[in-house]
Enzyme design. Sequence first.
Site, PDB file in Angstrom:
ATOM      1  N   VAL A  26      75.651 137.199 156.025  1.00 17.96           N
ATOM      2  CA  VAL A  26      76.877 137.734 156.631  1.00 17.96           C
ATOM      3  C   VAL A  26      76.652 139.171 157.074  1.00 17.96           C
ATOM      4  O   VAL A  26      76.904 139.531 158.226  1.00 17.96           O
ATOM      5  CB  VAL A  26      78.051 137.659 155.628  1.00 17.96           C
ATOM      6  CG1 VAL A  26      79.301 138.281 156.244  1.00 17.96           C
ATOM      7  CG2 VAL A  26      78.307 136.223 155.211  1.00 17.96           C
ATOM      8  N   CYS A 277      79.435 128.219 149.512  1.00 19.62           N
ATOM      9  CA  CYS A 277      80.867 128.366 149.818  1.00 19.62           C
ATOM     10  C   CYS A 277      81.686 127.255 149.170  1.00 19.62           C
ATOM     11  O   CYS A 277      82.412 127.490 148.210  1.00 19.62           O
ATOM     12  CB  CYS A 277      81.082 128.319 151.335  1.00 19.62           C
ATOM     13  SG  CYS A 277      80.264 129.594 152.256  1.00 19.62           S
ATOM     14  N   ARG A 348      70.756 126.648 147.899  1.00 16.99           N
ATOM     15  CA  ARG A 348      71.812 127.037 146.952  1.00 16.99           C
ATOM     16  C   ARG A 348      72.791 125.893 146.690  1.00 16.99           C
ATOM     17  O   ARG A 348      73.374 125.339 147.606  1.00 16.99           O
ATOM     18  CB  ARG A 348      72.568 128.268 147.455  1.00 16.99           C
ATOM     19  CG  ARG A 348      71.791 129.562 147.273  1.00 16.99           C
ATOM     20  CD  ARG A 348      72.541 130.756 147.794  1.00 16.99           C
ATOM     21  NE  ARG A 348      72.627 130.756 149.264  1.00 16.99           N
ATOM     22  CZ  ARG A 348      73.180 131.774 149.933  1.00 16.99           C
ATOM     23  NH1 ARG A 348      73.716 132.792 149.290  1.00 16.99           N
ATOM     24  NH2 ARG A 348      73.209 131.751 151.249  1.00 16.99           N
TER      25      ARG A 348
HETATM   26  N1  SAJ Z   1      79.746 117.930 153.370  1.00 20.99           N
HETATM   27  C1  SAJ Z   1      80.034 116.591 153.095  1.00 20.99           C
HETATM   28  N2  SAJ Z   1      80.914 115.935 153.892  1.00 20.99           N
HETATM   29  C2  SAJ Z   1      81.545 116.548 154.942  1.00 20.99           C
HETATM   30  C3  SAJ Z   1      81.256 117.912 155.195  1.00 20.99           C
HETATM   31  C4  SAJ Z   1      80.349 118.589 154.404  1.00 20.99           C
HETATM   32  O1  SAJ Z   1      79.493 116.010 152.161  1.00 20.99           O
HETATM   33  O2  SAJ Z   1      82.315 115.893 155.635  1.00 20.99           O
HETATM   34  C5  SAJ Z   1      78.808 118.641 152.504  1.00 20.99           C
HETATM   35  C6  SAJ Z   1      77.596 119.184 153.253  1.00 20.99           C
HETATM   36  O3  SAJ Z   1      76.556 118.245 153.275  1.00 20.99           O
HETATM   37  C7  SAJ Z   1      77.220 120.400 152.395  1.00 20.99           C
HETATM   38  C8  SAJ Z   1      78.561 120.865 151.845  1.00 20.99           C
HETATM   39  O4  SAJ Z   1      79.473 119.766 151.974  1.00 20.99           O
HETATM   40  O5  SAJ Z   1      76.384 120.025 151.322  1.00 20.99           O
HETATM   41  C9  SAJ Z   1      79.129 122.068 152.585  1.00 20.99           C
HETATM   42  O6  SAJ Z   1      79.057 121.764 153.943  1.00 20.99           O
HETATM   43  P1  SAJ Z   1      79.886 122.649 155.063  1.00 20.99           P
HETATM   44  O7  SAJ Z   1      79.773 121.921 156.336  1.00 20.99           O
HETATM   45  O8  SAJ Z   1      81.227 122.943 154.547  1.00 20.99           O
HETATM   46  O9  SAJ Z   1      79.009 123.955 155.232  1.00 20.99           O
HETATM   47  P2  SAJ Z   1      79.067 125.368 154.503  1.00 20.99           P
HETATM   48  O10 SAJ Z   1      78.972 125.273 153.029  1.00 20.99           O
HETATM   49  O11 SAJ Z   1      78.066 126.210 155.205  1.00 20.99           O
HETATM   50  O12 SAJ Z   1      80.554 125.883 154.813  1.00 20.99           O
HETATM   51  C10 SAJ Z   1      80.752 126.821 155.820  1.00 20.99           C
HETATM   52  C11 SAJ Z   1      82.056 127.477 155.446  1.00 20.99           C
HETATM   53  N3  SAJ Z   1      82.216 128.673 156.218  1.00 20.99           N
HETATM   54  C12 SAJ Z   1      82.685 129.779 155.613  1.00 20.99           C
HETATM   55  O13 SAJ Z   1      82.989 129.823 154.437  1.00 20.99           O
HETATM   56  C13 SAJ Z   1      82.813 130.962 156.481  1.00 20.99           C
HETATM   57  C14 SAJ Z   1      83.225 126.547 155.709  1.00 20.99           C
HETATM   58  O14 SAJ Z   1      84.459 127.276 155.597  1.00 20.99           O
HETATM   59  C15 SAJ Z   1      83.133 125.964 157.090  1.00 20.99           C
HETATM   60  O15 SAJ Z   1      84.248 125.086 157.299  1.00 20.99           O
HETATM   61  C16 SAJ Z   1      81.845 125.172 157.187  1.00 20.99           C
HETATM   62  O16 SAJ Z   1      80.775 126.143 157.071  1.00 20.99           O
HETATM   63  C17 SAJ Z   1      81.740 124.425 158.512  1.00 20.99           C
HETATM   64  O17 SAJ Z   1      82.761 124.260 159.193  1.00 20.99           O
HETATM   65  O18 SAJ Z   1      80.623 123.951 158.790  1.00 20.99           O
END
Ligand code: SAJ
Length: 452
Positions: A26, A277, A348
């Site tokens: 960030v 997150c 992570r």
């Molecule tokens: N995941 C699932 N099913 C889904 C979506 C995600 O199992 O439908 C899993 C992913 O494989 C991963 C975890 O959840 O292991 C998190 O995935 P994520 O797409 O939420 O990615 P992150 O953790 O990078 O979340 C970030 C967050 N951004 C911030 O906090 C600024 C989140 O708020 C966003 O919504 C997300 O990215 C995004 O939209 O991709």
Amino acid sequence: MPTNKIGHSFSPDSGAVVGIVGLGYVGLPTAIGFHASEFEVWGCDKSLKVIDALKSGLNPVGDHELDSTIPPYGTAGWNLSNSVEKIAPLCDVILVTVPTPITSDLKPDLSHILDAGDKIFSSIDKAKHTTIVLESTVYPGVTNQVWRPLIQRYGLEEGVNVDIAYCPERFNPGDTEHTVRKVARVIGCNNKEIGEGLVEFYKNLTEEDVRFVGKIEVAEAAKVIENVQRDINIALVNELARILPAMDVDVEDVLSAAATKWNFHRYTPGVGVGGHCIPVDPYYMIQRAADVGVPAGLITAARAVNRSMPSHVAGVVTDLMWNAGVPAGEAKVLLLGWSYKAEVGDPRETPAEPLAATLIGKNISVGAWDPHIDSAMYPEGVIPVDDFSEAAGYDMVILVTAHKACLEIDWMGLLDNMRTPIVYDGRRVLDLEVLQSMGWKTYAVGRPANGN
Ligand code: SAJ
């Protein structure tokens, strides 16, 4: 143009100097972004390794989108230091972008915020009336709870010679659409005039909506519940991925059918929820709810569902191998992908780790191949597979991370090297019919086992 008490209008041409404490996923793009908006920037990180890399023009974080955007050291307005005490007195605005992980007993770890605050409030120039903005994800109340005692300890007075504010980061690793320059921001501040000044300030960084939302706790709560909501939505589809196959129904068929409704939000079941997150932020909200004596049953239950997915999948795939006649004690499983998310190299909270640990605990040998992860990052007991063509003798392949590179492997070549040709799609992204036509026995999370 709103200004702070000494007339600095938080704009580049006012000469406002911006400090960023914490140059990770960030902080680094934020520092680069404000420098590109012609602010004088001081980037600060306690890791000399990070500072030295940046001084050499190298990108110390895993987001390769940044590689070409790092200003050469010596560029006007681009300053770097590993000492907060050195840069704080030089700055009019200081943004704090330090990690907010959870402890091993799942409690919020606020030590980095405390450490950064202590160094900042003990060294800022009172005459500058510095504004300090926390961007790290926290639960409502943390900014005031952790920083106000420091303000008093160092003889400062909020609104007189210092102001604090909260502007949550909304950074999404690997997402080139919602970068720090193209993401909406909200700002909470106990001082409305400073809050509105910060709106103008952040408009130099992002082209999207920036708004003052009131007191600090409003902005803190907004950020954390954004991720709580996502965790709960994912938990729902993960729970359905366990219920529907028991009714001989594929969860993906059901979710795709439901998604034809105008306000159905489509999520995908998987082997688990990783990252710094989504699996972390809910614990902040759970802690805060406990502090105020209000139960957070739904948030807690959703965490339990998502945390249980790796062990659930480990049990399913173990049964699949035993039913396929794989001799106990000899089974070998290959994990395709280790990172918590596709196209990033970030282990992570990856579900791959508890999945591998559970399989190893069942005396199953576990290999892993992830082109985004350095082999040294794998935990003890996991066998790194560096050269994919040498992956031989496995009884099952589990797709854990939907990297493009994982989807595009030589599936025919791998099939020839398998001892037992079983593939388990842990992210519901593979074309199982094509794989089945090659000779693979295909299974997937949320799909009835007799789907073959
Ligand atoms: N995941 C699932 N099913 C889904 C979506 C995600 O199992 O439908 C899993 C992913 O494989 C991963 C975890 O959840 O292991 C998190 O995935 P994520 O797409 O939420 O990615 P992150 O953790 O990078 O979340 C970030 C967050 N951004 C911030 O906090 C600024 C989140 O708020 C966003 O919504 C997300 O990215 C995004 O939209 O991709």
